[in-house]
Design a protein around this motif. Sequence first.
Motif, PDB file in Angstrom:
ATOM      1  N   CYS A  78      -7.336  -1.843   9.809  1.00 16.58           N
ATOM      2  CA  CYS A  78      -7.778  -2.141   8.439  1.00 16.58           C
ATOM      3  C   CYS A  78      -8.688  -3.357   8.528  1.00 16.58           C
ATOM      4  O   CYS A  78      -8.220  -4.493   8.602  1.00 16.58           O
ATOM      5  CB  CYS A  78      -6.573  -2.426   7.546  1.00 16.58           C
ATOM      6  N   HIS A  79      -9.994  -3.113   8.521  1.00 13.93           N
ATOM      7  CA  HIS A  79     -10.896  -4.192   8.882  1.00 13.93           C
ATOM      8  C   HIS A  79     -11.256  -5.117   7.731  1.00 13.93           C
ATOM      9  O   HIS A  79     -11.142  -6.336   7.869  1.00 13.93           O
ATOM     10  CB  HIS A  79     -12.160  -3.614   9.521  1.00 13.93           C
ATOM     11  N   GLU A  80     -11.711  -4.577   6.600  1.00 12.22           N
ATOM     12  CA  GLU A  80     -12.152  -5.477   5.541  1.00 12.22           C
ATOM     13  C   GLU A  80     -11.904  -4.873   4.166  1.00 12.22           C
ATOM     14  O   GLU A  80     -11.735  -3.657   4.019  1.00 12.22           O
ATOM     15  CB  GLU A  80     -13.637  -5.824   5.708  1.00 12.22           C
ATOM     16  N   MET A  81     -11.884  -5.754   3.138  1.00 13.23           N
ATOM     17  CA  MET A  81     -11.604  -5.323   1.773  1.00 13.23           C
ATOM     18  C   MET A  81     -12.436  -6.143   0.793  1.00 13.23           C
ATOM     19  O   MET A  81     -12.628  -7.348   0.985  1.00 13.23           O
ATOM     20  CB  MET A  81     -10.112  -5.480   1.458  1.00 13.23           C
ATOM     21  N   VAL A  82     -12.921  -5.469  -0.263  1.00 13.21           N
ATOM     22  CA  VAL A  82     -13.627  -6.134  -1.356  1.00 13.21           C
ATOM     23  C   VAL A  82     -13.083  -5.597  -2.674  1.00 13.21           C
ATOM     24  O   VAL A  82     -12.405  -4.562  -2.711  1.00 13.21           O
ATOM     25  CB  VAL A  82     -15.152  -5.900  -1.288  1.00 13.21           C
ATOM     26  N   GLN A  83     -13.376  -6.290  -3.770  1.00 11.59           N
ATOM     27  CA  GLN A  83     -12.967  -5.847  -5.099  1.00 11.59           C
ATOM     28  C   GLN A  83     -14.201  -5.519  -5.916  1.00 11.59           C
ATOM     29  O   GLN A  83     -15.161  -6.303  -5.950  1.00 11.59           O
ATOM     30  CB  GLN A  83     -12.136  -6.922  -5.796  1.00 11.59           C
ATOM     31  N   ASP A  84     -14.190  -4.356  -6.588  1.00 16.98           N
ATOM     32  CA  ASP A  84     -15.359  -3.968  -7.368  1.00 16.98           C
ATOM     33  C   ASP A  84     -15.258  -4.483  -8.796  1.00 16.98           C
ATOM     34  O   ASP A  84     -14.284  -5.158  -9.179  1.00 16.98           O
ATOM     35  CB  ASP A  84     -15.590  -2.454  -7.312  1.00 16.98           C
ATOM     36  N   SER A  85     -16.261  -4.170  -9.605  1.00 18.04           N
ATOM     37  CA  SER A  85     -16.323  -4.690 -10.975  1.00 18.04           C
ATOM     38  C   SER A  85     -15.218  -4.152 -11.868  1.00 18.04           C
ATOM     39  O   SER A  85     -14.930  -4.732 -12.921  1.00 18.04           O
ATOM     40  CB  SER A  85     -17.689  -4.360 -11.590  1.00 18.04           C
ATOM     41  N   LYS A  86     -14.598  -3.047 -11.472  1.00 25.11           N
ATOM     42  CA  LYS A  86     -13.493  -2.462 -12.229  1.00 25.11           C
ATOM     43  C   LYS A  86     -12.132  -2.971 -11.761  1.00 25.11           C
ATOM     44  O   LYS A  86     -11.107  -2.527 -12.266  1.00 25.11           O
ATOM     45  CB  LYS A  86     -13.540  -0.944 -12.128  1.00 25.11           C
ATOM     46  N   GLY A  87     -12.127  -3.881 -10.806  1.00 27.48           N
ATOM     47  CA  GLY A  87     -10.875  -4.437 -10.302  1.00 27.48           C
ATOM     48  C   GLY A  87     -10.246  -3.625  -9.191  1.00 27.48           C
ATOM     49  O   GLY A  87      -9.156  -3.964  -8.716  1.00 27.48           O
ATOM     50  N   ARG A  88     -10.909  -2.562  -8.748  1.00 34.37           N
ATOM     51  CA  ARG A  88     -10.357  -1.750  -7.668  1.00 34.37           C
ATOM     52  C   ARG A  88     -10.570  -2.446  -6.326  1.00 34.37           C
ATOM     53  O   ARG A  88     -11.565  -3.137  -6.116  1.00 34.37           O
ATOM     54  CB  ARG A  88     -11.005  -0.371  -7.645  1.00 34.37           C
ATOM     55  N   ASP A 139      -5.636   0.550  -6.498  1.00 34.10           N
ATOM     56  CA  ASP A 139      -5.520  -0.375  -7.622  1.00 34.10           C
ATOM     57  C   ASP A 139      -4.663  -1.552  -7.157  1.00 34.10           C
ATOM     58  O   ASP A 139      -4.174  -1.580  -6.019  1.00 34.10           O
ATOM     59  CB  ASP A 139      -4.974   0.311  -8.876  1.00 34.10           C
ATOM     60  N   LYS A 140      -4.463  -2.550  -8.024  1.00 34.38           N
ATOM     61  CA  LYS A 140      -3.775  -3.761  -7.581  1.00 34.38           C
ATOM     62  C   LYS A 140      -2.296  -3.548  -7.301  1.00 34.38           C
ATOM     63  O   LYS A 140      -1.667  -4.365  -6.620  1.00 34.38           O
ATOM     64  CB  LYS A 140      -3.959  -4.878  -8.608  1.00 34.38           C
ATOM     65  N   SER A 141      -1.727  -2.452  -7.800  1.00 39.79           N
ATOM     66  CA  SER A 141      -0.328  -2.159  -7.508  1.00 39.79           C
ATOM     67  C   SER A 141      -0.149  -1.511  -6.139  1.00 39.79           C
ATOM     68  O   SER A 141       0.972  -1.313  -5.694  1.00 39.79           O
ATOM     69  CB  SER A 141       0.242  -1.224  -8.582  1.00 39.79           C
ATOM     70  N   GLY A 142      -1.241  -1.178  -5.480  1.00 32.89           N
ATOM     71  CA  GLY A 142      -1.176  -0.517  -4.184  1.00 32.89           C
ATOM     72  C   GLY A 142      -1.293   0.990  -4.246  1.00 32.89           C
ATOM     73  O   GLY A 142      -1.246   1.664  -3.207  1.00 32.89           O
ATOM     74  N   LYS A 143      -1.476   1.551  -5.441  1.00 36.18           N
ATOM     75  CA  LYS A 143      -1.636   2.997  -5.571  1.00 36.18           C
ATOM     76  C   LYS A 143      -3.002   3.408  -5.043  1.00 36.18           C
ATOM     77  O   LYS A 143      -4.022   2.807  -5.368  1.00 36.18           O
ATOM     78  CB  LYS A 143      -1.516   3.410  -7.042  1.00 36.18           C
ATOM     79  N   ALA A 146       0.846  -1.207   0.000  1.00 36.33           N
ATOM     80  CA  ALA A 146       0.000   0.000   0.000  1.00 36.33           C
ATOM     81  C   ALA A 146       0.876   1.250   0.000  1.00 36.33           C
ATOM     82  O   ALA A 146       1.639   1.486   0.929  1.00 36.33           O
ATOM     83  CB  ALA A 146      -0.912   0.002   1.218  1.00 36.33           C
ATOM     84  N   LYS A 147       0.751   2.042  -1.050  1.00 31.90           N
ATOM     85  CA  LYS A 147       1.587   3.241  -1.210  1.00 31.90           C
ATOM     86  C   LYS A 147       0.789   4.456  -0.727  1.00 31.90           C
ATOM     87  O   LYS A 147       0.212   5.199  -1.514  1.00 31.90           O
ATOM     88  CB  LYS A 147       2.033   3.373  -2.662  1.00 31.90           C
ATOM     89  N   ILE A 148       0.766   4.605   0.583  1.00 29.82           N
ATOM     90  CA  ILE A 148      -0.001   5.688   1.187  1.00 29.82           C
ATOM     91  C   ILE A 148       0.863   6.419   2.200  1.00 29.82           C
ATOM     92  O   ILE A 148       1.883   5.910   2.658  1.00 29.82           O
ATOM     93  CB  ILE A 148      -1.285   5.175   1.854  1.00 29.82           C
ATOM     94  N   SER A 149       0.438   7.610   2.533  1.00 32.05           N
ATOM     95  CA  SER A 149       1.148   8.450   3.488  1.00 32.05           C
ATOM     96  C   SER A 149       0.394   8.470   4.807  1.00 32.05           C
ATOM     97  O   SER A 149      -0.829   8.667   4.833  1.00 32.05           O
ATOM     98  CB  SER A 149       1.255   9.883   2.940  1.00 32.05           C
TER      99      SER A 149
END
Length: 369
Positions: free
Chosen positions: A67-77, A93-97, A55-58
Amino acid sequence: MDNSRRNFIRNSAVVSVAVASSPVRSFAILHKDTQPDDQIIGHGGFTYKPDKNWAKISVNNTPLANCHEMVQDSKGRLIMLGDHTHNNILIFDKSGKLMDYWGTALPGGHGLSISKEGGEDFLLLTDCGWALDKTGSSYGQSGQVLKTTLDGKLIFAIGHPRTIGIYKDDEPFKPTETAVAPNGDIYVADGYGSDYIIQYNSKGQYIRHFGGHHNANAEHNLVNAHGVTIDTRDKNNPTLICTSREENCFKVFTLDGKFIKRIDMPGMYVCRAVINEENVYAGVCWSKDTAGKRFDYSGFVTVLDVNNKVVSNPGGTAPVYKNDVLQPALQAAKPVFYHGHDVCVDEDKSVYVCQWNAYHTAPVKLMRV
């Protein structure tokens, strides 16, 4: 419904996302006893290389609590829900951006599910009714479930079941998870409250509830009903996989609440089941020690096959069956991550692990090898 109400959950201050070049501090830097970054974890055909700096975040722009939960949407995000009210929702996105973030209204942001209706994705956000005050102490509040668009516009809210007469005055409501059936019915797991699974229709109208603590057959009870999932692996016979975390098991029910069977997960305090093709994945929030006692700052991920047999424990010990009975699993000698709270599996079979109480660290990506 006016626009101000529809947009109350979205952080109106977000007009663009400025991502710092340096990621959140590495989990390995914070904890020198963790596995090295080139470590391969897992077992059998489910082995992975962890990327702890995915995860490339500040921490200044997008601070994290849990960080409780994660899902993927129809656009792959990849959409993550946490309980930091500067940014309840982070979208990667899948690269962590980091692509977007929003949400300031859920101090107990806990459960995240996604559904598709008429070609459009919708989110179900669960606030479990627990939060931290300014001193860092926990306090209670009323839980809620919100249905929103992907950008945070409110569709409707499900409040306390007491308001429609299905809870007694002394029964708390602290929901932890939702699941959406193929017909649109919504199942709410009251995992930190009264341990019922409550079924609503697609408009949020009550149908029934089951589970809880007072069934004549104790197998029908749930103890810390932390997660609920629609199991569609048999397309003609979908079922519910409900977590009974304090019992170290999943319990399987019909969609109308009839108990079917129990899947024991000895040694594992499992969170919600996540279905991906024929497999079930789950975060393990705590492990037990060799004496059989739960210990903090433990946990891993577990993977089950089509027959609900454990085939891999990334970050934990290898699954062992004796006389067809699963033996207790433990965290690996050196931790890869702590308190695995949820997983998301993408089309490459990479697994994204959300962690609770893990020193404000971002999700870890497990790349399939």
